[in-house]
Structures are given as C-alpha cells and as structure tokens.
Design a protein around this motif. Structure first.
Motif, short mmCIF file in Angstrom:
data_model
loop_
_atom_site.label_atom_id
_atom_site.label_comp_id
_atom_site.label_asym_id
_atom_site.label_seq_id
_atom_site.Cartn_x
_atom_site.Cartn_y
_atom_site.Cartn_z
N ALA A 105 11.23 26.28 -28.92
CA ALA A 105 11.48 26.96 -27.65
C ALA A 105 10.90 26.13 -26.50
O ALA A 105 9.92 26.51 -25.84
CB ALA A 105 10.88 28.35 -27.66
N SER A 106 11.48 24.98 -26.28
CA SER A 106 11.12 24.10 -25.15
C SER A 106 9.66 23.66 -25.17
O SER A 106 9.04 23.50 -24.12
CB SER A 106 11.44 24.78 -23.82
N ASN A 107 9.11 23.50 -26.37
CA ASN A 107 7.71 23.07 -26.51
C ASN A 107 6.78 23.93 -25.66
O ASN A 107 6.00 23.45 -24.86
CB ASN A 107 7.56 21.58 -26.13
N SER A 108 6.87 25.25 -25.86
CA SER A 108 6.08 26.21 -25.07
C SER A 108 4.59 26.01 -25.34
O SER A 108 4.15 25.96 -26.49
CB SER A 108 6.49 27.64 -25.43
N GLU A 116 9.08 33.56 -22.30
CA GLU A 116 10.10 33.22 -21.31
C GLU A 116 11.22 32.38 -21.92
O GLU A 116 12.42 32.67 -21.74
CB GLU A 116 9.47 32.47 -20.14
N HIS A 117 10.83 31.33 -22.67
CA HIS A 117 11.85 30.46 -23.26
C HIS A 117 12.56 31.13 -24.43
O HIS A 117 13.76 30.90 -24.65
CB HIS A 117 11.21 29.15 -23.72
N ARG A 118 11.83 31.95 -25.18
CA ARG A 118 12.45 32.63 -26.33
C ARG A 118 13.61 33.52 -25.88
O ARG A 118 14.65 33.60 -26.56
CB ARG A 118 11.37 33.47 -27.03
N PHE A 119 13.45 34.18 -24.73
CA PHE A 119 14.47 35.13 -24.27
C PHE A 119 15.27 34.63 -23.06
O PHE A 119 16.01 35.41 -22.46
CB PHE A 119 13.82 36.48 -23.95
N ARG A 120 15.09 33.35 -22.69
CA ARG A 120 15.82 32.75 -21.57
C ARG A 120 15.67 33.61 -20.31
O ARG A 120 16.64 33.94 -19.62
CB ARG A 120 17.30 32.59 -21.91
N ASP A 121 14.43 33.97 -19.99
CA ASP A 121 14.16 34.81 -18.82
C ASP A 121 13.95 33.91 -17.60
O ASP A 121 12.83 33.51 -17.27
CB ASP A 121 12.92 35.67 -19.07
N PRO A 479 24.01 34.66 -26.37
CA PRO A 479 24.39 33.88 -27.56
C PRO A 479 23.45 32.72 -27.84
O PRO A 479 23.14 32.43 -29.01
CB PRO A 479 25.80 33.37 -27.21
N GLU A 480 22.95 32.05 -26.80
CA GLU A 480 22.06 30.92 -27.04
C GLU A 480 20.70 31.37 -27.61
O GLU A 480 20.04 30.63 -28.33
CB GLU A 480 21.84 30.10 -25.77
#
Length: 489
Positions: A105-108, A116-121, A479-480
């Motif tokens: 997840a974008s190297n969180s 934030e990255h997990r759910f594309r917030d 979907p992503e």
C-alpha cells in the motif's frame, strides 16, 4: 535509598551516556523519513520482538503490575493472562500480513497513512482523524511513562518530584530527537533485556533467601486471599465477571497500538516473524510472571506497608542488593520508562510530520525537512506530556489503561478488518475508528453497574459493528481497492 544514591547515580549516568551514544550513532544511519519512522524496514527478529515488548510493557511492568499484585495478590494476574494472549495473537494474526500490506500500500510508514492508501481516501479524512486520536491518547500514555520515571528518581535520589520529572523527560527526548526509529529500537533491545533480567532476578533471590515453602507460608499468614485467583486480597470480595473480563480484555488492546504495530512494519522480512513471535511470547511470559511474583513476595520480604505500592520493586532491590548491583537493576526501570516513552514520542511526531504536515500543508516537503519537523514534534509533544505528568499523585496504571483502551478500540478492529475483510470500504474504516475512540472517551467518564466494565470492551464491540454496518450500507469499495486486497491474498 538516598544513602546509596552516589553509587546508583554513577550507574544511571553511564547507562544514559550509552543510550545517548546509540542515538548519535543512529543519527548517522538516518537519511530520510523512512529511516526516521521505520528504520528503513531493517529490524531483525530479536530487535523487533524485544523492542515491541519493551515499548509495550514500559514502567507499568516494573511499577504498576507489581504494585497491583502487592495489594490484590494473584487476582491482579488476570491482566497478565490477557496481555500474554494478546501478544501471541497479535504476532500470529497481524504481524506478517501488516508487514506485507503496508509495503504494497504505497510503502505506508504510519498507521494513518496505511489506512489512507488501503482505502484510496484522497480526502485525507481517515488519515487526519487517525492522527488526532494518536496524539490524544499518546499524550496520556507518554505521561504515564514520565510519571514512572519521576517516581524512580524521587524514590532513589530523594529528588523533588518536579525535578525528577524534568530529568527523566530530558533524557528521553535527547536520543529520540537525534536517532529516530533506529535509536529507539536498538535502545529498546538493550532495555528489554535489562527489564527481563531484573524482573527474574529479584523474586528468585528473595525466595531463595526465605525459601520457597517459607515464602508461600508467610504470604498465607499475611493474608490467605493473596494466593486466590477469584478474590481481591485488598477488599476480600470475590471478583465479579466484570472485573475478570475487564482484566482479560487488556489483550484486545494489542491490535491497535501504533508503537507495537510499527515493529511489524519495520521487520526486515516476513520470514523473520515466526522467530520474532517466539522471542516476544517468551519475553512477555517471563516478565509478567516475575512482576506478579515481585508484588506478593515484596509484601512478606519487607514487613510493613509501603506508602506507594508501585515502588515495591525499587524497595526490594535496595533491600537485597549491594548499591552497585542495585544501580544496574534500578536502571531497568529507567530502561522500561524510556523504551516506551521514546516509541510513543516517535509515533506521535510521525503523525504530526507525515500525517499532518506532509499530507495537508507541505505535500512537496523534502525528506530532510520532514525529519526536522518530526524532531521538533518530539520536543513539543514531550512538553505537553510533561505538563500532564506534573501531578505527583498520578497512577501509572490508570494513565496506561485509558490510553491502551483508546488505541485498542479506535484502531484494533479497523486494522483487523482492513487486513482480512475484502468488502470493507473507507466509510466503514472511518466509522470504526471514530466510534471506537469516542466510545472509550465517553464510557470512561461514567461509573457504576455495567459502566465499571473496562472501556475497551464496549469500544471494540461498537467499533466492529460500525465497520460492518457502514461498509455494507455505503456501497462496494473501489475496484482498485479490492484488486490490491486480492493481490495480498
């Protein structure tokens, strides 16, 4: 203990110099925000396991739990059972998956950033609200560590409480400011080993001097209820189901503690996790059993009631050992305090630097700029925690229990579900975090009847319900989001 303060003071000074030296060395190894927050994801199994345990247990393990056992006997051990189960389940269920998912997840780097990255917030709402809860509850958690450190310096050196609090706070700030996550983790490894050694040695020596059978006979003579699991020795009353469930429920808190979860994300390889899990569980078991043993052996080894039960470990060390040896063992309390407070300061500063400053105000900020924002944040947060800790009557255990419940309820259900439930969406995550955190804050203000139940229990239950209900009624995730989840599977 003041008469031995010179010898003990020399030991403390050498110990603090060693910790500062590690901080300065880590400074040279810290080149960007990833290094400062997660140590470049380079921790081995020993460092990750022991530093997770040391940052978790803190001064509570050497002050709070022995003090509770000193007053209530074996009935206080229910907390230890819950914590040991929570340690094992956290490493078993969460560690590997979070290590992999946080990188995908974008190297969180932080827990709010992962959500934030997990759910594309893209609105940053989850990230900012998560960071707010981190700052709120860590202020109380960090204050508990500073209170424990102040009690140590006050008891050992006879220093005024405020002076003792100031010295401890400055010591913790120094190497956290310089070295970041690497300094925190390396020092935690040393501090965790010191804590385990001190906890095991003290009750063994005390029982060997008195004799094991004599020890239990004296405890029985002092108060037979001290050796009962289901009755509080202090009040003589049987434990209610609320009391037992509340103690066991401490184990629920592990799944939401940002400073412990950071060790999972920072471990160098998912393949190291089984080894780290075994080390962590053994370390925790030794520490918890020994802490309870210190509490009720201290009651009979040193007849007479202590003014503050949370100083029983310090009193026993001073009574049993030569000042030089006592200095080393008492430094373990300082180690316990520092190992937790430094982790909490680092996570809090990470929330300010990465989840507020970078996410909202300076998206193009350089890595060097973000590192310095993190370092300045360490000082600011420590100053606020210091002001909260100025009350000398503060209870270490009470401060810890509130913050522990807050993190466990706000983040535990949200993290578990985000790692394992494909259908969860960002609205469900936001609802779980808010409902869990707010429930703890409100429940803790009410007492009597069912409200005597530890606030983490309703907080976790309502958080799970909020996640499921809101996710189901607010539509499918993007979907992503589901595609990334499937790639982890």
């Amino acid at each position: 203990m003041v008469e031995n303060s010179l010898s003990i003071g020399i030991t403390f000074a050498l110990y603090l110099l060693l910790m500062l030296g590690i901080g300065l060395y880590a400074w040279k190894r810290t080149s960007d925000l990833s290094d400062y927050i997660l140590g470049g994801r380079s921790l081995g199994p020993w460092t990750s396991a022991i530093s997770a345990g040391a940052s978790d247990m803190s001064g509570w393990l050497l002050l709070g739990l022995p003090g509770a056992a000193y007053i209530s006997g074996l009935s206080a051990a229910w907390i230890g059972i819950g914590l040991l189960a929570g340690t094992w389940l956290n490493w078993l269920i969460v560690a590997r998956r979070l290590r992999v998912y946080s990188f995908v997840a974008s190297n969180s780097l932080t827990l709010p950033e992962f959500f934030e990255h997990r759910f594309r917030d893209n609105s940053h709402t989850i990230r900012v609200i998560s960071a707010l809860f981190i700052l709120l509850f860590f202020l109380f958690y960090t204050s508990s560590g500073l209170v424990a450190g102040a009690k140590l310096f006050n008891t050992v050196f006879g220093l005024d409480y405020t002076t003792a609090l100031t010295i401890g706070t400055l010591a913790i700030i120094s190497y956290t400011f310089f070295g970041g996550f690497l300094a925190v983790s390396w020092t935690d490894l040393i501090q965790g080993l010191m804590m385990a050694a001190a906890l095991v040695i003290v009750p063994i020596v005390a029982m060997s001097e008195m004799g094991i059978s004599t020890t239990f006979a004296r405890v029985q003579a002092e108060n037979p209820l001290l050796l009962e699991w289901f009755r509080d020795a202090a009040t003589g009353e049987r434990l209610t189901w609320i009391a037992i469930v509340s103690s066991l429920a401490w184990g629920l808190g592990y799944f939401g503690q940002p400073h412990i979860l950071a060790r999972f994300s920072a471990i160098r390889s998912p393949d190291d996790i089984p080894t780290a899990r075994r080390i962590a569980v053994i370390w925790s078991a030794l520490g918890l059993v020994s802490a309870v043993a210190i509490g009720f052996t201290g009651l009979v080894y040193m007849p007479g009631v202590l003014e503050d039960s949370e100083t029983v470990f310090m009193a026993m060390v001073n009574a049993i050992f030569h000042p030089l040896v006592a200095g080393i063992l008492l430094a373990a309390i300082l180690a316990a305090v520092m190992s937790t407070a430094d982790s909490q300061l680092l996570v809090s500063s990470s929330a300010l630097a990465d989840d507020f400053y970078k996410a909202i105000f300076r998206k193009q900020a350089s890595q060097k700029e973000l590192m310095w924002v993190g370092r300045i944040s360490v000082v600011l947060i420590a100053a606020i925690a210091y002001s909260l800790a100025l009350d000398p009557d503060s209870s270490v255990l009470n401060l810890v229990s509130y913050a522990w419940a807050g993190f466990g309820a706000a983040f535990g259900p949200a993290l578990i579900m985000s790692l394992f439930w494909r259908r969860m969406n960002r609205w469900g995550a936001l609802a779980g975090i808010v409902v869990g955190g707010v429930t703890v804050v409100i429940w803790a203000q009410i007492s009597g009847g069912i409200f005597d139940l530890y606030e983490i229990v309703p907080g976790v239950i309502f958080s799970y319900l909020a996640i499921v209900i809101v996710s189901l009624v607010s539509g499918e995730p993007q979907p992503e989001v589901t595609a990334e989840f499937d790639s982890i599977e």
